[in-house]
Write a protein that holds these residues in place. Structure first.
Motif, PDB file in Angstrom:
ATOM      1  N   GLY A 228      52.089  15.188  35.594  1.00  0.00           N
ATOM      2  CA  GLY A 228      53.545  13.086  35.801  1.00  0.00           C
ATOM      3  C   GLY A 228      52.379  11.768  35.991  1.00  0.00           C
ATOM      4  O   GLY A 228      51.134  12.367  36.399  1.00  0.00           O
ATOM      5  N   ALA A 229      52.916  10.784  35.442  1.00  0.00           N
ATOM      6  CA  ALA A 229      51.846   9.609  35.815  1.00  0.00           C
ATOM      7  C   ALA A 229      52.972   8.379  35.535  1.00  0.00           C
ATOM      8  O   ALA A 229      54.445   8.986  34.966  1.00  0.00           O
ATOM      9  N   TYR A 230      52.396   7.633  35.842  1.00  0.00           N
ATOM     10  CA  TYR A 230      53.700   6.665  36.194  1.00  0.00           C
ATOM     11  C   TYR A 230      53.327   5.573  35.060  1.00  0.00           C
ATOM     12  O   TYR A 230      55.285   5.311  34.683  1.00  0.00           O
ATOM     13  N   PHE A 231      52.751   5.392  34.318  1.00  0.00           N
ATOM     14  CA  PHE A 231      52.340   4.644  33.165  1.00  0.00           C
ATOM     15  C   PHE A 231      51.638   6.137  32.227  1.00  0.00           C
ATOM     16  O   PHE A 231      50.896   4.766  31.496  1.00  0.00           O
ATOM     17  N   GLY A 232      51.892   7.049  31.756  1.00  0.00           N
ATOM     18  CA  GLY A 232      51.711   7.167  30.345  1.00  0.00           C
ATOM     19  C   GLY A 232      50.164   8.095  30.668  1.00  0.00           C
ATOM     20  O   GLY A 232      49.735   8.080  29.834  1.00  0.00           O
ATOM     21  N   GLY A 233      49.597   8.400  32.150  1.00  0.00           N
ATOM     22  CA  GLY A 233      48.279   8.910  32.383  1.00  0.00           C
ATOM     23  C   GLY A 233      47.467   7.920  32.651  1.00  0.00           C
ATOM     24  O   GLY A 233      47.577   7.037  32.634  1.00  0.00           O
ATOM     25  N   ARG A 234      46.163   8.201  32.680  1.00  0.00           N
ATOM     26  CA  ARG A 234      44.573   7.581  33.657  1.00  0.00           C
ATOM     27  C   ARG A 234      43.965   6.673  32.568  1.00  0.00           C
ATOM     28  O   ARG A 234      44.114   5.310  32.797  1.00  0.00           O
ATOM     29  N   ASP A 235      44.528   6.955  30.954  1.00  0.00           N
ATOM     30  CA  ASP A 235      44.264   5.354  29.984  1.00  0.00           C
ATOM     31  C   ASP A 235      45.011   3.950  31.283  1.00  0.00           C
ATOM     32  O   ASP A 235      44.493   3.087  30.710  1.00  0.00           O
ATOM     33  N   ASN A 236      46.346   4.344  31.180  1.00  0.00           N
ATOM     34  CA  ASN A 236      46.979   3.354  31.196  1.00  0.00           C
ATOM     35  C   ASN A 236      47.766   2.446  32.878  1.00  0.00           C
ATOM     36  O   ASN A 236      47.625   1.814  32.987  1.00  0.00           O
ATOM     37  N   LEU A 237      46.619   3.145  34.089  1.00  0.00           N
ATOM     38  CA  LEU A 237      46.190   2.778  35.398  1.00  0.00           C
ATOM     39  C   LEU A 237      46.227   1.921  35.694  1.00  0.00           C
ATOM     40  O   LEU A 237      46.803   1.204  36.584  1.00  0.00           O
ATOM     41  N   PHE A 238      45.491   1.265  35.532  1.00  0.00           N
ATOM     42  CA  PHE A 238      44.866  -0.333  35.118  1.00  0.00           C
ATOM     43  C   PHE A 238      45.321  -1.665  34.818  1.00  0.00           C
ATOM     44  O   PHE A 238      44.856  -3.214  34.256  1.00  0.00           O
ATOM     45  N   GLY A 239      46.125  -0.860  33.307  1.00  0.00           N
ATOM     46  CA  GLY A 239      47.127  -2.255  32.504  1.00  0.00           C
ATOM     47  C   GLY A 239      46.796  -1.776  31.062  1.00  0.00           C
ATOM     48  O   GLY A 239      46.942  -0.058  31.149  1.00  0.00           O
ATOM     49  N   PRO A 240      47.322  -2.273  30.111  1.00  0.00           N
ATOM     50  CA  PRO A 240      47.730  -3.271  30.236  1.00  0.00           C
ATOM     51  C   PRO A 240      48.892  -3.898  30.562  1.00  0.00           C
ATOM     52  O   PRO A 240      50.242  -3.280  30.406  1.00  0.00           O
ATOM     53  N   ILE A 241      49.428  -4.741  31.030  1.00  0.00           N
ATOM     54  CA  ILE A 241      50.861  -4.688  32.235  1.00  0.00           C
ATOM     55  C   ILE A 241      51.664  -5.650  31.283  1.00  0.00           C
ATOM     56  O   ILE A 241      51.142  -6.333  30.143  1.00  0.00           O
ATOM     57  N   GLY A 242      53.008  -4.500  30.727  1.00  0.00           N
ATOM     58  CA  GLY A 242      54.110  -5.079  29.997  1.00  0.00           C
ATOM     59  C   GLY A 242      53.565  -3.991  28.986  1.00  0.00           C
ATOM     60  O   GLY A 242      54.604  -4.277  27.997  1.00  0.00           O
ATOM     61  N   GLU A 243      52.485  -3.559  28.440  1.00  0.00           N
ATOM     62  CA  GLU A 243      52.614  -3.067  27.729  1.00  0.00           C
ATOM     63  C   GLU A 243      51.943  -1.765  26.969  1.00  0.00           C
ATOM     64  O   GLU A 243      51.482  -0.732  26.088  1.00  0.00           O
ATOM     65  N   ARG A 244      52.115  -0.755  28.372  1.00  0.00           N
ATOM     66  CA  ARG A 244      52.153   0.441  28.833  1.00  0.00           C
ATOM     67  C   ARG A 244      53.006   1.330  29.010  1.00  0.00           C
ATOM     68  O   ARG A 244      54.327  -0.018  29.429  1.00  0.00           O
ATOM     69  N   PRO A 245      53.373   2.349  28.952  1.00  0.00           N
ATOM     70  CA  PRO A 245      54.900   3.165  28.892  1.00  0.00           C
ATOM     71  C   PRO A 245      55.141   3.642  30.152  1.00  0.00           C
ATOM     72  O   PRO A 245      54.637   3.670  30.823  1.00  0.00           O
ATOM     73  N   ILE A 246      56.408   3.158  30.565  1.00  0.00           N
ATOM     74  CA  ILE A 246      56.555   3.798  31.861  1.00  0.00           C
ATOM     75  C   ILE A 246      57.333   4.767  31.951  1.00  0.00           C
ATOM     76  O   ILE A 246      58.084   5.125  31.302  1.00  0.00           O
ATOM     77  N   THR A 247      56.680   5.709  32.594  1.00  0.00           N
ATOM     78  CA  THR A 247      56.986   7.477  32.693  1.00  0.00           C
ATOM     79  C   THR A 247      57.129   8.199  33.831  1.00  0.00           C
ATOM     80  O   THR A 247      57.627   9.491  33.674  1.00  0.00           O
ATOM     81  N   VAL A 248      58.321   7.599  34.308  1.00  0.00           N
ATOM     82  CA  VAL A 248      58.817   7.879  36.058  1.00  0.00           C
ATOM     83  C   VAL A 248      59.887   9.048  35.681  1.00  0.00           C
ATOM     84  O   VAL A 248      59.875   9.886  36.508  1.00  0.00           O
ATOM     85  N   ASN A 249      60.448   8.400  34.384  1.00  0.00           N
ATOM     86  CA  ASN A 249      61.706   9.564  34.241  1.00  0.00           C
ATOM     87  C   ASN A 249      61.275  10.578  33.169  1.00  0.00           C
ATOM     88  O   ASN A 249      62.293  11.367  32.726  1.00  0.00           O
ATOM     89  N   GLU A 250      60.183  10.730  33.045  1.00  0.00           N
ATOM     90  CA  GLU A 250      59.751  12.035  32.192  1.00  0.00           C
ATOM     91  C   GLU A 250      59.552  14.061  33.539  1.00  0.00           C
ATOM     92  O   GLU A 250      59.643  13.371  34.807  1.00  0.00           O
ATOM     93  N   GLN A 251      59.482  15.329  32.922  1.00  0.00           N
ATOM     94  CA  GLN A 251      60.157  15.679  33.445  1.00  0.00           C
ATOM     95  C   GLN A 251      59.171  16.579  34.633  1.00  0.00           C
ATOM     96  O   GLN A 251      59.658  16.776  35.568  1.00  0.00           O
ATOM     97  N   PRO A 252      58.225  16.026  33.931  1.00  0.00           N
ATOM     98  CA  PRO A 252      57.109  16.401  35.957  1.00  0.00           C
ATOM     99  C   PRO A 252      57.093  15.883  36.536  1.00  0.00           C
ATOM    100  O   PRO A 252      57.046  16.150  37.969  1.00  0.00           O
ATOM    101  N   VAL A 253      57.345  13.513  36.760  1.00  0.00           N
ATOM    102  CA  VAL A 253      57.551  13.636  37.490  1.00  0.00           C
ATOM    103  C   VAL A 253      59.356  14.155  38.310  1.00  0.00           C
ATOM    104  O   VAL A 253      59.352  14.544  39.803  1.00  0.00           O
ATOM    105  N   ILE A 254      60.259  14.419  37.759  1.00  0.00           N
ATOM    106  CA  ILE A 254      61.402  15.645  38.108  1.00  0.00           C
ATOM    107  C   ILE A 254      60.924  16.965  38.684  1.00  0.00           C
ATOM    108  O   ILE A 254      61.222  16.886  40.305  1.00  0.00           O
ATOM    109  N   GLN A 255      60.021  17.052  38.181  1.00  0.00           N
ATOM    110  CA  GLN A 255      59.725  18.432  39.233  1.00  0.00           C
ATOM    111  C   GLN A 255      59.019  17.835  40.147  1.00  0.00           C
ATOM    112  O   GLN A 255      59.325  19.069  41.058  1.00  0.00           O
ATOM    113  N   ALA A 256      58.444  17.323  40.506  1.00  0.00           N
ATOM    114  CA  ALA A 256      57.538  17.192  42.055  1.00  0.00           C
ATOM    115  C   ALA A 256      58.476  16.949  42.652  1.00  0.00           C
ATOM    116  O   ALA A 256      58.515  16.743  43.934  1.00  0.00           O
ATOM    117  N   LEU A 257      59.793  15.102  43.057  1.00  0.00           N
ATOM    118  CA  LEU A 257      60.568  15.743  43.692  1.00  0.00           C
ATOM    119  C   LEU A 257      61.238  16.992  43.534  1.00  0.00           C
ATOM    120  O   LEU A 257      61.488  16.418  45.140  1.00  0.00           O
TER     121      LEU A 257
END
Length: 468
Positions: A228-257
């Protein structure tokens, strides 16, 4: 994050440093000596004499030395202090010790000097080629220019009672747990069975309080091990703000929780993961670093997630009864959608050294930073200050592996460095971090269902990203 447990080094080196520091003051008064003011912590200050000697041994000219101005022990306070100083155009401190978790916003605001235009080419090559990639990335601009020299790195591992685990029938040495990560499911079985046999108060001690450490580190690595990832993987860790996917509701994150809830609540939790064991107390929902370490060091827990400085303390306490392993994995890397996720992952901590662009001793300060990047100085900070160097190449040397206590765990720490996951720090990260920590903690505390909470968090993060 792990500043409070370097007591042993303060005790052993501090006295010498204090005496040497007096010598440094004398030298600073000599005609022709340039003194660089270095914003550091009490350890740096107490050992300033030894640090000066190590810098000179690494090639710093004799007519340059450092003095240390001590900043707060609280990272956020240091960040705020630097913002005030730099916005005011102060020319000192010349060198700023910056948390790897918030160096990038200073780069984005153009508040620190571009070291790609200042350092020697050999220093730049050494840092780029030999240091952990994650450490370098948190000190660099999007175009790759370097703005800070990685000073030391913090990399969490699982520290556990090898003697208890072995008595429970497991074979950590035979199965190479130190360098071959086990799965979270297997880990929960090991801890659960060991806890029952030893009748210990706790199984696994970790940090799940609603604070920066949860969003930046503990949950960041937990979800990464699940792919899982907050913003779709390592390539988007530092931006671009507002243009990167937000992926906190994907299954890997849910599984971790769900796994975290199972660790705390067991199979009675309606969102538990089948086959995973209850191994952590409810108390972890309020624990940060201190309480979680105390549980292990007091002999009340089988295992804990902690930083390298805690490893040193634990090794002093338990000797060969201590085992160390990488953070377990949820899915293997080839099962993860985003590159660089899945498998073991360690949240990146640590500190960098940046150059104040207003410094009136610019060239001398650059000479200090050139010396910091060299192997003799790295070895000094490792051996005498207890700072884990970000220099992966050095850590592979026989000299590094022979350093007392650390040598036994270097291969595990190196693996942690090679799989380190930085926090997704941008200028909006402070707001995002608080929102993430609150939601994740609420889910782990059974106050909100995982999917519902992550959908709400996704909306919050979209609003924050859209506000810039």
């Amino acid at each position: 994050m792990a500043q409070s447990t370097r007591r042993r080094f303060i005790r052993t080196v501090g006295a010498t440093g204090a005496l040497s520091g007096l010598g440094g003051l004398t030298a600073s008064a000599q005609q022709g000596t340039t003194t660089i003011q270095w914003a550091g912590n009490p350890v740096d200050n107490q050992n300033v004499g030894a640090i000066n000697q190590a810098l000179h041994d690494a090639g710093l000219p004799d007519d340059i030395e450092i003095s240390v101005i001590v900043t707060s022990n609280i990272s956020d306070d240091v960040q705020q202090q630097y913002r005030q100083w730099l916005q005011a155009g102060r020319n000192q401190p010349d060198i700023l010790r910056m948390d790897s978790g918030w160096t990038i916003p200073f780069i984005a605001r153009g508040q620190i000097a571009n070291l790609s235009q200042e350092l020697s080419q050999s220093s730049l090559n050494r840092i780029e080629n030999n240091n952990f990639t994650a450490s370098v990335n948190t000190a660099s601009a999007p175009n790759g220019d370097l703005y800070a020299v990685p000073y030391f790195t913090d990399l969490p591992t699982i520290q556990y009672r090898r003697d208890w685990v072995t008595n429970a029938g497991f074979d950590p040495d035979g199965e190479n747990w130190a360098t071959e990560p086990i799965s979270w499911q297997r880990f929960s079985e090991v801890i659960n069975q060991t806890q029952q046999q030893q009748n210990t108060q706790y199984g696994y001690s970790w940090q799940a309080n609603a604070y920066e450490g949860l969003s930046c580190c503990t949950f960041n690595e937990l979800m990464t091990t699940w792919g899982g990832a907050y913003f779709g993987g390592r390539d988007n860790l530092f931006g671009p703000i507002g243009e990167r996917p937000i992926t906190v509701n994907e299954q890997p994150v849910i599984q971790a929780l769900r796994m975290g809830r199972t660790f705390i609540n067991g199979q009675n939790d309606q969102f538990s993961l089948q086959g995973y064991q209850q191994i952590s107390p409810q108390a972890v929902l309020q624990w940060t670093e201190g309480p979680s370490q105390s549980a292990f060091m007091n002999g009340n827990a089988v295992a804990m997630r902690w930083w390298p400085s805690g490893l040193y303390d634990a090794a002093q306490e338990y000797g060969n009864r201590l085992g160390v392993m990488p953070i377990p994995y949820g899915v293997r890397p080839n099962q993860a959608e985003y590159q660089g996720t899945g498998g073991t992952a360690a949240a990146l901590g640590g500190w960098h050294l940046a150059l104040n662009p207003n410094s009136q001793n610019r060239q001398a300060a650059v000479e200090v930073l050139n010396a910091v990047a060299k192997v003799p100085f790295r070895e000094f900070t490792f051996r005498q200050l207890g700072y884990l160097p970000p220099d992966n190449t050095y850590l592979q040397t026989q000299r590094a592996q022979q350093i007392d206590i650390w040598g036994d765990y270097l291969e595990t720490l190196r693996l942690a460095g090679e799989t380190a996951i930085p926090r997704p720090v941008t200028v909006v990260w402070p707001d995002e971090s608080s929102a993430i920590a609150d939601r994740v903690n609420a889910v782990l505390a059974q106050q909100q269902p995982p999917q519902q909470a992550m959908s709400a968090l996704q909306s919050t993060l979209q609003d924050i990203e859209g506000s810039v």
